[in-house]
Design a protein around this motif. Structure first.
Motif, mmCIF file in Angstrom:
data_model
loop_
_atom_site.group_PDB
_atom_site.id
_atom_site.type_symbol
_atom_site.label_atom_id
_atom_site.label_comp_id
_atom_site.label_asym_id
_atom_site.label_seq_id
_atom_site.Cartn_x
_atom_site.Cartn_y
_atom_site.Cartn_z
ATOM 1 N N GLN A 208 4.302 48.567 113.465
ATOM 2 C CA GLN A 208 3.121 47.809 113.890
ATOM 3 C C GLN A 208 2.942 46.560 113.037
ATOM 4 O O GLN A 208 2.467 45.540 113.531
ATOM 5 C CB GLN A 208 1.868 48.689 113.834
ATOM 6 C CG GLN A 208 1.781 49.688 114.969
ATOM 7 C CD GLN A 208 0.387 50.302 115.084
ATOM 8 O OE1 GLN A 208 -0.566 49.830 114.490
ATOM 9 N NE2 GLN A 208 0.285 51.374 115.859
ATOM 10 N N LYS A 209 3.324 46.636 111.767
ATOM 11 C CA LYS A 209 3.236 45.455 110.899
ATOM 12 C C LYS A 209 4.130 44.341 111.424
ATOM 13 O O LYS A 209 3.701 43.182 111.532
ATOM 14 C CB LYS A 209 3.641 45.830 109.474
ATOM 15 C CG LYS A 209 3.681 44.659 108.491
ATOM 16 C CD LYS A 209 4.080 45.142 107.103
ATOM 17 C CE LYS A 209 4.190 43.989 106.115
ATOM 18 N NZ LYS A 209 5.331 43.093 106.442
ATOM 19 N N SER A 212 2.710 43.000 114.691
ATOM 20 C CA SER A 212 1.513 42.171 114.499
ATOM 21 C C SER A 212 1.892 40.757 114.071
ATOM 22 O O SER A 212 1.255 39.775 114.473
ATOM 23 C CB SER A 212 0.584 42.807 113.466
ATOM 24 O OG SER A 212 1.163 42.817 112.174
ATOM 25 N N ARG A 219 -3.166 44.266 112.678
ATOM 26 C CA ARG A 219 -2.566 45.553 113.015
ATOM 27 C C ARG A 219 -3.515 46.391 113.857
ATOM 28 O O ARG A 219 -3.090 47.108 114.768
ATOM 29 C CB ARG A 219 -2.176 46.293 111.738
ATOM 30 C CG ARG A 219 -1.036 45.616 110.983
ATOM 31 C CD ARG A 219 -0.701 46.317 109.685
ATOM 32 N NE ARG A 219 -0.166 47.642 109.896
ATOM 33 C CZ ARG A 219 0.269 48.431 108.928
ATOM 34 N NH1 ARG A 219 0.224 48.006 107.666
ATOM 35 N NH2 ARG A 219 0.746 49.624 109.191
#
Length: 274
Positions: A208-209, A212, A219
């Motif tokens: 997710q980092k 993003s 996030r």
């Protein structure tokens, strides 16, 4: 090791970029000539043999570990970089967010803008995987380019292409909803790699980092948008893996274009804003 000493067979990197650090000592750089890959692309393909013989011995071959910094925002310009192997991520930092503005795989030139304005780096460059670059000294390159206006125009064309790509990303962040941006980035990842073949469709591994940064969002926002796409039956998420459940529907969502005529980056006839 004491700071005042350099071990035999090692040199400190010059402080022209943020990779200068005692922890980043490397074996002494070897002359990079002959370098067939770089001589086959503009502007180097325009240079005479004597000019290449003058420039290439000053080119440095540098290797970086995954997540190691090549240069940071604000660093003074000293080199342009040719990516021999690996991949480099360019990012901008804004308050608590880091936004990805591009990826440079092998065969690309990085830092071209410094040829035209001699200004500081406006993005940070980080190795996404073990990466090797050729660092071309800016001063020596400029001296040769002044004798080759056609080569300089080709460099301007490469830079213009990069600006158009950045303009598209900015337009997407301003005018497209986050789920649409995520759909575009997920499909970009699938198209750029050989995705794992899951039971329920093509799958890509990404955190997710990382997502993003690619989408220019927090996030938390990415997490909510992924859940929305999953609720619509377009994707499945599990342990850092995104599986595309409905490729055709996801691609239709991703085909929305932000302001199709912005800077000429898209065909004015494109639809998707209604």
């Amino acid at each position: 090791m004491a700071r005042g000493r350099v071990m035999e067979g090692q040199v400190r990197r010059e402080p022209e970029d943020s990779s200068f650090a005692w922890s980043n000592e490397r074996p002494v750089y070897q002359p990079a000539a002959p370098i067939p890959p770089i001589t086959q692309i503009p502007p180097f393909s325009e240079f005479a043999e004597a000019e290449l013989a003058e420039l290439l011995p000053r080119v440095q071959r540098r290797s970086y570990r995954t997540e190691e910094t090549i240069f940071r925002e604000g660093d003074p310009p000293a080199f342009i970089y040719y990516v021999l192997s690996g991949e480099i991520s360019l990012t901008l930092t804004s308050e608590d967010r880091r936004i990805s503005v591009g990826k440079f795989p092998a065969g690309r030139l990085l830092g071209i803008q410094t040829i035209f304005d001699n200004g500081p780096q406006f993005v940070s460059a980080t190795a996404l995987s073990p990466t090797t670059v050729l660092a071309v000294p800016l001063g020596e390159l400029l001296a040769i380019l002044r004798r080759h206006p056609d080569a300089l125009l080709k460099m301007a064309g490469i830079f213009a292409h990069q600006i158009r790509g950045a303009a598209r990303l900015v337009a997407e962040m301003q005018f497209l909803d986050l789920p649409v941006r995520l759909a575009k980035r997920i499909l970009d990842l699938v198209d750029a790699s050989a995705p794992a073949a899951g039971r329920h469709g093509p799958a890509v591994r990404i955190t997710q980092k990382e997502l993003s940064e690619l989408a220019g969002a927090t996030r938390g926002g990415v997490n909510r948008a992924l859940k929305r796409l999953e609720h619509l039956g377009l994707i499945r998420t599990s342990r850092g893996t995104i599986t595309i459940s409905a490729p055709d529907r996801l691609r239709r969502l991703a085909e929305q274009e932000p302001l199709p005529m912005i800077l000429g980056v898209a065909d004015p006839g494109l639809k998707g804003l209604d």
